[in-house]
Design a protein around this motif. Structure first.
Motif, short mmCIF file in Angstrom:
data_model
loop_
_atom_site.label_atom_id
_atom_site.label_comp_id
_atom_site.label_asym_id
_atom_site.label_seq_id
_atom_site.Cartn_x
_atom_site.Cartn_y
_atom_site.Cartn_z
N LEU A 163 0.70 -1.40 -0.10
CA LEU A 163 -0.03 0.07 -0.07
C LEU A 163 1.19 1.28 0.02
N THR A 164 2.01 1.18 0.83
CA THR A 164 2.73 2.46 0.97
C THR A 164 3.35 2.71 -0.30
N SER A 165 3.92 1.54 -1.12
CA SER A 165 4.62 1.50 -2.22
C SER A 165 3.54 2.50 -3.48
N ARG A 166 2.48 1.76 -3.39
CA ARG A 166 1.43 2.39 -4.15
C ARG A 166 1.08 4.05 -3.89
N VAL A 167 1.23 4.30 -2.65
CA VAL A 167 1.09 5.79 -2.40
C VAL A 167 2.16 6.71 -2.68
N ILE A 168 3.55 6.04 -2.61
CA ILE A 168 4.86 6.82 -2.92
C ILE A 168 4.78 6.87 -4.56
N ARG A 169 4.16 5.95 -5.16
CA ARG A 169 4.37 5.98 -6.89
C ARG A 169 3.05 7.10 -7.03
N MET A 170 1.91 7.03 -6.52
CA MET A 170 0.93 7.82 -6.93
C MET A 170 1.43 9.13 -6.71
N SER A 171 1.90 9.60 -5.57
CA SER A 171 2.32 10.94 -4.88
C SER A 171 3.39 11.19 -6.16
N MET A 172 4.31 10.61 -6.58
CA MET A 172 5.35 10.81 -7.39
C MET A 172 4.55 11.38 -8.91
N GLU A 173 3.68 10.60 -9.33
CA GLU A 173 3.04 10.89 -10.59
C GLU A 173 2.25 12.06 -10.39
N HIS A 174 1.58 12.28 -9.36
CA HIS A 174 0.94 13.62 -9.05
C HIS A 174 1.87 14.86 -9.10
N LEU A 175 3.02 14.67 -8.40
CA LEU A 175 3.96 15.72 -8.37
C LEU A 175 4.53 16.22 -9.71
N GLN A 176 4.66 15.14 -10.51
CA GLN A 176 5.19 15.37 -11.94
C GLN A 176 4.17 16.40 -12.64
N HIS A 177 2.71 15.80 -12.63
CA HIS A 177 1.91 16.84 -13.03
C HIS A 177 1.94 18.21 -12.45
N TRP A 178 2.03 18.30 -11.19
CA TRP A 178 2.08 19.63 -10.70
C TRP A 178 3.33 20.44 -11.39
N LYS A 179 4.51 19.70 -11.29
CA LYS A 179 5.88 20.33 -11.86
C LYS A 179 5.50 20.74 -13.02
N ALA A 180 4.76 20.10 -13.94
CA ALA A 180 4.67 20.36 -15.38
C ALA A 180 3.87 21.46 -15.58
N ILE A 181 3.04 21.96 -14.59
CA ILE A 181 2.06 23.13 -14.82
C ILE A 181 2.38 24.25 -13.91
N GLY A 182 4.12 24.12 -13.42
CA GLY A 182 4.49 24.97 -12.58
C GLY A 182 4.17 25.19 -10.93
N ILE A 183 3.67 24.06 -10.50
CA ILE A 183 3.24 24.10 -9.19
C ILE A 183 4.35 23.37 -8.46
N SER A 184 5.18 23.74 -7.55
CA SER A 184 6.20 23.16 -6.89
C SER A 184 5.73 23.06 -5.27
N ILE A 185 5.27 21.92 -4.91
CA ILE A 185 4.82 21.90 -3.74
C ILE A 185 5.19 20.58 -3.02
N PRO A 186 5.68 20.35 -1.60
CA PRO A 186 6.17 19.23 -1.29
C PRO A 186 5.00 18.44 -0.75
N VAL A 187 4.78 17.22 -0.91
CA VAL A 187 3.74 16.14 -0.70
C VAL A 187 4.26 15.40 0.63
N SER A 188 3.53 15.26 1.88
CA SER A 188 3.71 14.68 2.90
C SER A 188 2.89 13.27 2.73
N ILE A 189 3.87 12.15 3.06
CA ILE A 189 3.37 10.81 3.03
C ILE A 189 3.18 10.31 4.47
#
Ligand code: C2E
Ligand code: MG
Ligand code: MG
Ligand code: MG
Length: 282
Positions: free
Chosen positions: A90-116
């Motif tokens: 489950l945690t591996s899944r959360v890490i992977r999903m977070s990374m994918e969302h972070l990439q999307h944010w990065k692509a539209i200029g949002i840079s913000i840390p995600v807490s897991i």
């Protein structure tokens, strides 16, 4: 209860599950299926810096959308995942999903840390640090995109092993915090030795601090303790303007809660972040 337990052979009896016709074993095997069938997603809740009124992070909170039962709370299924040996997956899944969302944010200029949020089994796994660092690398992100939250009880159940993993995570440059601070049976001494930078005051003290003077005093004491130890302090469970103002007054560094925003799915949070260029109102 006891009679029922013997008859059905449930490992653990919980009236909540029975009243809805669910038992833990069923739910566990359904969770296993849910993991395979992408029934899990992440909601995000923003965290505000109280000194600047800016959004300074978002917490990833897992949601299980069961095809027939609807949403099931993480308070119910995280303990099951822990008991059933599913939590690492489950945690591996959360890490992977977070990374994918972070990439999307990065692509539209949002840079913000995600807490897991991490569980006890996660911080007992020596592979966790390398897993996290390769996930960061594979998504072309860096360590500052993540923060990790660990509860006191997760750490206290295996301090030696946990400390080794946390030190490795710290050497990767990932900020870590103690979640639900004030609720575990913990010793203050460990705060001094753990490589944590943040403490998060449990919402049970914060939620009614505007009307409960004892809780307000506890919140104040935790803020002072944190600052004396050079830690950043977050209050979670901020539900009113009055509590938010009190926290500012007490010098609390960050706040999270329904008053600011309830946890939201990725798309909604993205919209909110894009509109929220000015948080001065808070
Ligand atoms: P937590 O990490 O302490 O997360 C805060 C919880 O408080 C969240 O509940 C959040 O929705 C809720 N909350 C936030 N603001 C307020 C408020 O103003 N008032 C009130 N009453 N509640 C507020 P949620 O999402 O149901 O998660 C519950 C717990 O489940 C989390 O507590 C965390 O321990 C666990 N959890 C959630 N996601 C994950 C995950 O991905 N992995 C692990 N291991 N645990 C998770
Ligand atoms: Mg948390
Ligand atoms: Mg918490
Ligand atoms: Mg909690």
């Amino acid at each position: 209860y006891a009679a029922k337990r013997m008859k059905t052979g449930y490992a653990v009896y919980d009236p909540k599950f029975e009243s809805s016709g669910i038992n833990r074993l069923n739910l566990m095997s359904e969770l296993k299926k849910g993991l395979q069938h992408d029934q899990l997603s992440l909601y995000f809740q923003p965290k505000i810096n109280l000194h600047t009124s800016r959004v300074c992070g978002v917490e990833a909170l897992i949601r299980w959308h069961h095809p027939t039962r609807g949403f099931i709370s993480p308070e119910e299924f995280i303990p099951l995942a822990e008991q059933g040996g599913l939590i690492r997956e489950l945690t591996s899944r959360v890490i992977r999903m977070s990374m994918e969302h972070l990439q999307h944010w990065k692509a539209i200029g949002i840079s913000i840390p995600v807490s897991i949020n991490l569980s006890v089994r996660d911080i007992q796994d020596n592979n966790l640090p390398s897993q996290i660092s390769s996930a960061i690398e594979n998504h072309a992100l860096d360590a500052s995109c993540l923060e990790l939250e660990i509860t006191e009880s997760a750490f206290m159940s295996a301090p030696q092993k946990g400390l080794r993993v946390l030190k490795n995570l710290d050497s990767l440059g990932i900020p870590m915090g103690i979640d639900d601070f004030g609720t575990g049976y913990s010793s203050i001494a460990y705060l001094r030795d753990l490589p944590v930078k943040i403490i998060k005051i449990d919402r049970s003290f914060v939620m009614d601090m505007d009307s409960n003077d004892n809780n307000r005093k506890i919140v104040k004491s935790i803020i002072d303790l944190g600052h004396n130890l050079d830690l950043q302090v977050v209050a979670e469970g901020v539900e009113s303007r009055t509590s938010l103002d009190m926290l500012k007054e007490l010098g609390c560094d960050m706040a999270q809660g329904y008053f600011i925003l309830k946890p939201r799915p990725f798309d909604e949070l993205t919209d909110w972040l894009q509109k929220k260029t000015d948080l001065q109102k808070l």
